[in-house]
Design a protein around this motif. Structure first.
Motif, PDB file in Angstrom:
ATOM      1  N   ASP A 181     -40.638-101.038 -69.069  1.00 13.20           N
ATOM      2  CA  ASP A 181     -41.400-100.055 -69.430  1.00 13.20           C
ATOM      3  C   ASP A 181     -42.266 -99.186 -68.453  1.00 13.20           C
ATOM      4  O   ASP A 181     -42.099 -97.681 -68.410  1.00 13.20           O
ATOM      5  N   VAL A 182     -42.506 -99.726 -67.236  1.00 15.04           N
ATOM      6  CA  VAL A 182     -43.181 -99.058 -66.253  1.00 15.04           C
ATOM      7  C   VAL A 182     -42.235 -97.898 -65.699  1.00 15.04           C
ATOM      8  O   VAL A 182     -42.539 -96.963 -65.278  1.00 15.04           O
ATOM      9  N   LEU A 183     -40.867 -98.544 -65.174  1.00 15.02           N
ATOM     10  CA  LEU A 183     -39.997 -97.815 -64.546  1.00 15.02           C
ATOM     11  C   LEU A 183     -39.492 -96.361 -65.603  1.00 15.02           C
ATOM     12  O   LEU A 183     -39.343 -95.260 -65.177  1.00 15.02           O
ATOM     13  N   LYS A 184     -39.499 -96.869 -66.918  1.00 16.90           N
ATOM     14  CA  LYS A 184     -39.019 -95.745 -68.000  1.00 16.90           C
ATOM     15  C   LYS A 184     -40.123 -94.731 -67.847  1.00 16.90           C
ATOM     16  O   LYS A 184     -39.811 -93.501 -67.821  1.00 16.90           O
ATOM     17  N   GLU A 185     -41.460 -95.156 -67.748  1.00 13.75           N
ATOM     18  CA  GLU A 185     -42.611 -94.091 -67.656  1.00 13.75           C
ATOM     19  C   GLU A 185     -42.561 -93.483 -66.574  1.00 13.75           C
ATOM     20  O   GLU A 185     -42.707 -92.193 -66.540  1.00 13.75           O
ATOM     21  N   ALA A 186     -42.216 -93.804 -65.365  1.00 16.63           N
ATOM     22  CA  ALA A 186     -42.088 -93.230 -64.307  1.00 16.63           C
ATOM     23  C   ALA A 186     -40.911 -92.149 -64.226  1.00 16.63           C
ATOM     24  O   ALA A 186     -41.264 -90.967 -63.958  1.00 16.63           O
ATOM     25  N   ARG A 187     -39.957 -92.600 -64.842  1.00 10.81           N
ATOM     26  CA  ARG A 187     -38.708 -91.613 -64.758  1.00 10.81           C
ATOM     27  C   ARG A 187     -39.089 -90.437 -65.573  1.00 10.81           C
ATOM     28  O   ARG A 187     -38.923 -89.296 -65.273  1.00 10.81           O
ATOM     29  N   ASP A 229     -40.018-105.568 -55.932  1.00 10.74           N
ATOM     30  CA  ASP A 229     -38.947-104.861 -56.728  1.00 10.74           C
ATOM     31  C   ASP A 229     -39.305-103.604 -57.401  1.00 10.74           C
ATOM     32  O   ASP A 229     -38.624-102.670 -57.087  1.00 10.74           O
ATOM     33  N   LEU A 230     -40.572-103.603 -57.810  1.00 12.77           N
ATOM     34  CA  LEU A 230     -41.106-102.554 -58.762  1.00 12.77           C
ATOM     35  C   LEU A 230     -41.077-101.253 -57.642  1.00 12.77           C
ATOM     36  O   LEU A 230     -40.681 -99.999 -57.600  1.00 12.77           O
ATOM     37  N   VAL A 231     -41.537-101.466 -56.335  1.00  7.56           N
ATOM     38  CA  VAL A 231     -41.837-100.400 -55.500  1.00  7.56           C
ATOM     39  C   VAL A 231     -40.503 -99.809 -54.883  1.00  7.56           C
ATOM     40  O   VAL A 231     -40.269 -98.695 -54.813  1.00  7.56           O
ATOM     41  N   GLU A 232     -39.571-100.758 -54.830  1.00  5.78           N
ATOM     42  CA  GLU A 232     -38.102-100.317 -54.232  1.00  5.78           C
ATOM     43  C   GLU A 232     -37.548 -99.535 -55.429  1.00  5.78           C
ATOM     44  O   GLU A 232     -36.916 -98.316 -55.065  1.00  5.78           O
ATOM     45  N   GLN A 233     -37.573 -99.790 -56.847  1.00 11.24           N
ATOM     46  CA  GLN A 233     -36.979 -99.131 -57.774  1.00 11.24           C
ATOM     47  C   GLN A 233     -37.786 -97.747 -58.000  1.00 11.24           C
ATOM     48  O   GLN A 233     -37.258 -96.661 -58.065  1.00 11.24           O
ATOM     49  N   LEU A 234     -39.217 -97.941 -57.968  1.00 12.74           N
ATOM     50  CA  LEU A 234     -40.006 -96.567 -57.965  1.00 12.74           C
ATOM     51  C   LEU A 234     -39.500 -95.343 -56.827  1.00 12.74           C
ATOM     52  O   LEU A 234     -39.215 -94.258 -56.939  1.00 12.74           O
ATOM     53  N   GLY A 235     -39.234 -95.973 -55.424  1.00 18.38           N
ATOM     54  CA  GLY A 235     -38.716 -95.139 -54.476  1.00 18.38           C
ATOM     55  C   GLY A 235     -37.408 -94.521 -55.035  1.00 18.38           C
ATOM     56  O   GLY A 235     -37.232 -93.508 -54.771  1.00 18.38           O
ATOM     57  N   ARG A 236     -36.632 -95.369 -55.630  1.00 20.64           N
ATOM     58  CA  ARG A 236     -35.241 -94.991 -56.016  1.00 20.64           C
ATOM     59  C   ARG A 236     -35.474 -93.936 -57.013  1.00 20.64           C
ATOM     60  O   ARG A 236     -34.371 -92.822 -57.053  1.00 20.64           O
ATOM     61  N   ILE A 237     -36.158 -94.072 -58.084  1.00 25.32           N
ATOM     62  CA  ILE A 237     -36.278 -93.151 -59.100  1.00 25.32           C
ATOM     63  C   ILE A 237     -36.579 -91.893 -58.815  1.00 25.32           C
ATOM     64  O   ILE A 237     -36.388 -90.789 -59.348  1.00 25.32           O
ATOM     65  N   ALA A 238     -37.755 -91.790 -57.716  1.00 27.43           N
ATOM     66  CA  ALA A 238     -38.339 -90.708 -57.247  1.00 27.43           C
ATOM     67  C   ALA A 238     -37.481 -89.859 -56.332  1.00 27.43           C
ATOM     68  O   ALA A 238     -37.465 -88.465 -56.485  1.00 27.43           O
ATOM     69  N   PRO A 240     -34.439 -88.509 -56.423  1.00 23.63           N
ATOM     70  CA  PRO A 240     -33.585 -87.209 -56.628  1.00 23.63           C
ATOM     71  C   PRO A 240     -34.525 -86.108 -57.006  1.00 23.63           C
ATOM     72  O   PRO A 240     -34.331 -84.917 -57.016  1.00 23.63           O
ATOM     73  N   TYR A 241     -35.836 -86.448 -57.250  1.00 24.95           N
ATOM     74  CA  TYR A 241     -36.712 -85.403 -57.645  1.00 24.95           C
ATOM     75  C   TYR A 241     -37.616 -84.890 -56.521  1.00 24.95           C
ATOM     76  O   TYR A 241     -38.474 -84.163 -56.338  1.00 24.95           O
ATOM     77  N   GLY A 242     -37.259 -85.558 -55.173  1.00 26.25           N
ATOM     78  CA  GLY A 242     -37.964 -85.441 -53.835  1.00 26.25           C
ATOM     79  C   GLY A 242     -39.548 -85.757 -54.070  1.00 26.25           C
ATOM     80  O   GLY A 242     -40.312 -85.180 -53.372  1.00 26.25           O
ATOM     81  N   ALA A 243     -39.790 -86.687 -54.993  1.00 27.47           N
ATOM     82  CA  ALA A 243     -41.269 -86.814 -55.450  1.00 27.47           C
ATOM     83  C   ALA A 243     -41.821 -87.897 -54.536  1.00 27.47           C
ATOM     84  O   ALA A 243     -41.188 -88.848 -54.071  1.00 27.47           O
ATOM     85  N   TRP A 244     -43.060 -88.028 -54.375  1.00 24.95           N
ATOM     86  CA  TRP A 244     -43.830 -89.033 -53.601  1.00 24.95           C
ATOM     87  C   TRP A 244     -44.272 -90.212 -54.533  1.00 24.95           C
ATOM     88  O   TRP A 244     -44.848 -90.122 -55.929  1.00 24.95           O
ATOM     89  N   VAL A 268     -41.103 -94.919 -50.152  1.00 21.19           N
ATOM     90  CA  VAL A 268     -42.615 -94.447 -50.464  1.00 21.19           C
ATOM     91  C   VAL A 268     -43.454 -94.049 -49.490  1.00 21.19           C
ATOM     92  O   VAL A 268     -43.107 -94.293 -48.183  1.00 21.19           O
ATOM     93  N   LEU A 269     -44.451 -93.410 -50.047  1.00 20.13           N
ATOM     94  CA  LEU A 269     -45.252 -93.044 -48.755  1.00 20.13           C
ATOM     95  C   LEU A 269     -45.947 -93.886 -47.946  1.00 20.13           C
ATOM     96  O   LEU A 269     -46.270 -94.953 -48.495  1.00 20.13           O
ATOM     97  N   PRO A 270     -45.910 -93.843 -46.726  1.00 18.11           N
ATOM     98  CA  PRO A 270     -46.523 -94.628 -45.966  1.00 18.11           C
ATOM     99  C   PRO A 270     -48.101 -94.580 -45.829  1.00 18.11           C
ATOM    100  O   PRO A 270     -48.703 -94.118 -44.927  1.00 18.11           O
ATOM    101  N   TYR A 271     -48.611 -95.135 -47.085  1.00 19.63           N
ATOM    102  CA  TYR A 271     -50.170 -94.875 -47.256  1.00 19.63           C
ATOM    103  C   TYR A 271     -50.411 -96.228 -48.076  1.00 19.63           C
ATOM    104  O   TYR A 271     -49.840 -96.527 -49.085  1.00 19.63           O
ATOM    105  N   LEU A 272     -51.279 -96.896 -47.756  1.00 14.37           N
ATOM    106  CA  LEU A 272     -51.862 -98.042 -48.317  1.00 14.37           C
ATOM    107  C   LEU A 272     -53.281 -98.145 -48.597  1.00 14.37           C
ATOM    108  O   LEU A 272     -54.027 -97.924 -47.518  1.00 14.37           O
ATOM    109  N   ASP A 273     -53.684 -98.235 -49.809  1.00 11.92           N
ATOM    110  CA  ASP A 273     -54.988 -98.308 -50.051  1.00 11.92           C
ATOM    111  C   ASP A 273     -55.408 -99.813 -50.351  1.00 11.92           C
ATOM    112  O   ASP A 273     -54.975-100.618 -51.207  1.00 11.92           O
ATOM    113  N   VAL A 274     -56.066-100.283 -49.465  1.00 11.29           N
ATOM    114  CA  VAL A 274     -56.534-101.840 -49.186  1.00 11.29           C
ATOM    115  C   VAL A 274     -57.817-101.794 -49.360  1.00 11.29           C
ATOM    116  O   VAL A 274     -58.602-101.661 -48.472  1.00 11.29           O
ATOM    117  N   PRO A 275     -58.395-102.378 -50.692  1.00 16.11           N
ATOM    118  CA  PRO A 275     -60.011-102.479 -50.654  1.00 16.11           C
ATOM    119  C   PRO A 275     -60.319-103.687 -49.932  1.00 16.11           C
ATOM    120  O   PRO A 275     -60.687-104.729 -50.391  1.00 16.11           O
TER     121      PRO A 275
END
Ligand code: SF4
Length: 460
Positions: A181-187, A229-238, A240-244, A268-275
């Motif tokens: 569901d998450v990946l579908k929403e991302a696409r 796995d989620l982050v790998e897939q999000l990077g793949r989906i992003a 073709p759109y050149g998206a971040w 994926v962007l080299p940015y980490l938000d770590v509280p």
């Protein structure tokens, strides 16, 4: 300021007020999408609506007050009000529902993440229109952020019990959304024109713990419900759109090291938000923080070794109950050594219902403030030096504002800047009038200087 969200004006009309954090915003988007799918319209004013929904925040006292005041305004202007969100889940001192006690005339009250309950309450008071305009709803749903960036919520709730936080009592334990569901929403978001996806949750690194990293499906292939796995897939989906893709609320567990190579490869962007919240092990223990035993300085050094361009954002608390001068100085040294690129700091503020309120030796108000200011002086010096190092570099930036198609300049962000919380890249009017750009475009910019927390650049 309270803003009523609006579309066209035909009956039945719902007024909608969205308060609170990005997670609450995604709840609002889900409810608005459903309302629109069922043919409801939204109203610009309380008075012009058949009913008003207020999505509330209940985290700190100011937010509680703002939410209760907004409900009061909606009740006096309209009279028919449904309340949802974090404040809706909050109990009063006598154990009753806080919202109902203050505003007994509200029609219904739900907690956060309760689209169906809200819709049931809407149906009970303003019946569904007969001919829903389902086809008019964009596949990506209704979004409250500008068209070019969007928040993607991957889970709800939290398994931790940090002593200063009441989110688990309002939102419950971690519930991960199915990975498919998450990946579908991302696409769908990328297809709808989103150029930057901001992954949010209460604890992004814990994604899938509740379902034991169960295997789900995406595009006919198995994918585990797991951060890597989620982050790998999000990077793949992003791609073709050149998206971040930007990651928020990541705790410094050892397995986070696995996603750093994906950042180094530009997936994926080299940015980490770590509280981090603090550095001293005793304070972290009193805070009951996740990953408090990790060696954070070593971990950060390792991340920088694997991905030298990584930007780390974090938040800290100064003056937590029992914090000694030595513990606070430990935090200042950590900030200095860790060279956190973007740091925010709050003076400890007791939240109603948090267990930290019972801890011994509370730090006096004035000292908490003084420590916050001392911390920010160090943090700002680190950040200013880091910004200075970027002068002369050319980087890709995403345009958030453009006056006269950029001819009068604009405002953009680089990979180092998350919207609303970090700095910006101020774009100068171009020397050639032919160089135009619009909101949502990626452009290349040469950094020519700094201005406070921002960079100044010219489009190349
Ligand atoms: S990790 Fe701690 S601060 Fe964050 S939501 Fe969970 S309990 Fe609250």
């Amino acid at each position: 300021m309270t803003e009523i969200l609006a579309t066209a004006a035909t009956t039945p009309k719902i007024g909608f007020v969205s308060l609170g954090c990005p997670k609450a915003l995604t709840d609002s988007e889900l409810i608005l999408t459903q309302l629109s799918a069922e043919g409801y319209q939204t109203s610009k004013t309380f008075e012009g609506a058949d009913l008003v929904i207020v999505n509330t925040c209940g985290f700190i006292d100011d937010a509680v007050k703002e939410s209760l005041d907004t409900i009061g305004e909606a009740l006096s202007a309209n009279g028919r009000v449904i309340v949802t969100g974090c404040l809706g889940a909050k109990t009063a001192a006598d154990g009753g529902n806080l919202v109902r006690e203050v505003h007994p005339k509200v029609l219904a009250v739900t907690g956060p993440h309760a689209t169906q309950e809200v819709m049931d309450a809407v149906h009970a008071h303003v019946p569904k229109p007969h001919d829903p305009f389902i086809d008019l709803v964009p596949p990506a749903g209704i979004k409250l952020t500008p068209r070019h960036y969007a928040y993607l919520k991957i889970s709800e709730g939290c398994n931790h019990r940090c002593s200063f936080c009441i989110i688990p009592s309002m939102r419950g334990d971690l519930v991960s959304r199915p990975v498919g569901d998450v990946l579908k929403e991302a696409r769908a978001l990328f297809e709808g024109g989103v150029k930057e996806l901001l992954v949010v949750s209460q604890d992004t690194s814990a994604y899938g713990v509740d379902v034991k990293y169960r295997t789900g499906f995406w595009d006919g292939k198995p994918v585990r419900t797991r951060m890597l796995d989620l982050v790998e897939q999000l990077g793949r989906i992003a791609e073709p759109y050149g998206a971040w893709v930007r990651l928020h609320y990541v705790y410094p567990y050892p397995h986070v090291d696995e996603i750093i190579p994906l950042m180094a490869q530009g997936r994926v962007l080299p940015y980490l938000d770590v509280p981090f919240q603090h550095s001293h092990p005793d304070v972290l223990k009193r805070m009951k923080r996740p990953a408090s035993g990790e060696r954070n300085l070593e971990r950060i050094a390792r991340w920088r070794e694997l991905c030298p361009q990584i930007v780390i954002r974090s938040t800290f608390i100064a003056g937590f109950p029992g914090e000694t001068e030595a513990e606070f100085e430990h935090l200042l040294e950590f900030m200095q050594e860790a060279q956190i690129d973007r740091a925010g700091c709050f003076a400890y503020s007791p939240v109603d219902g948090a267990t930290a309120n019972q801890l011994a030796n509370p730090v006096p108000d004035a000292l908490r403030e003084e420590r916050r200011a001392r911390f920010m002086a160090v943090a700002e010096a680190v950040s200013a030096a880091k910004l200075q190092q970027k002068v002369g570099a050319t980087m890709q930036v995403l345009v958030d504002q453009a006056s006269a198609l950029g001819r009068k300049g604009g405002v953009a962000r680089s990979y180092a800047d998350a919207p609303e919380i970090d700095g910006t890249v101020q774009l100068l009017p171009p020397s050639k009038a032919s160089k135009t750009y619009k909101v949502g475009d990626f452009v290349r910019a040469r950094i020519v200087g700094t201005r406070g927390h921002d960079l100044v650049a010219e489009v190349v």
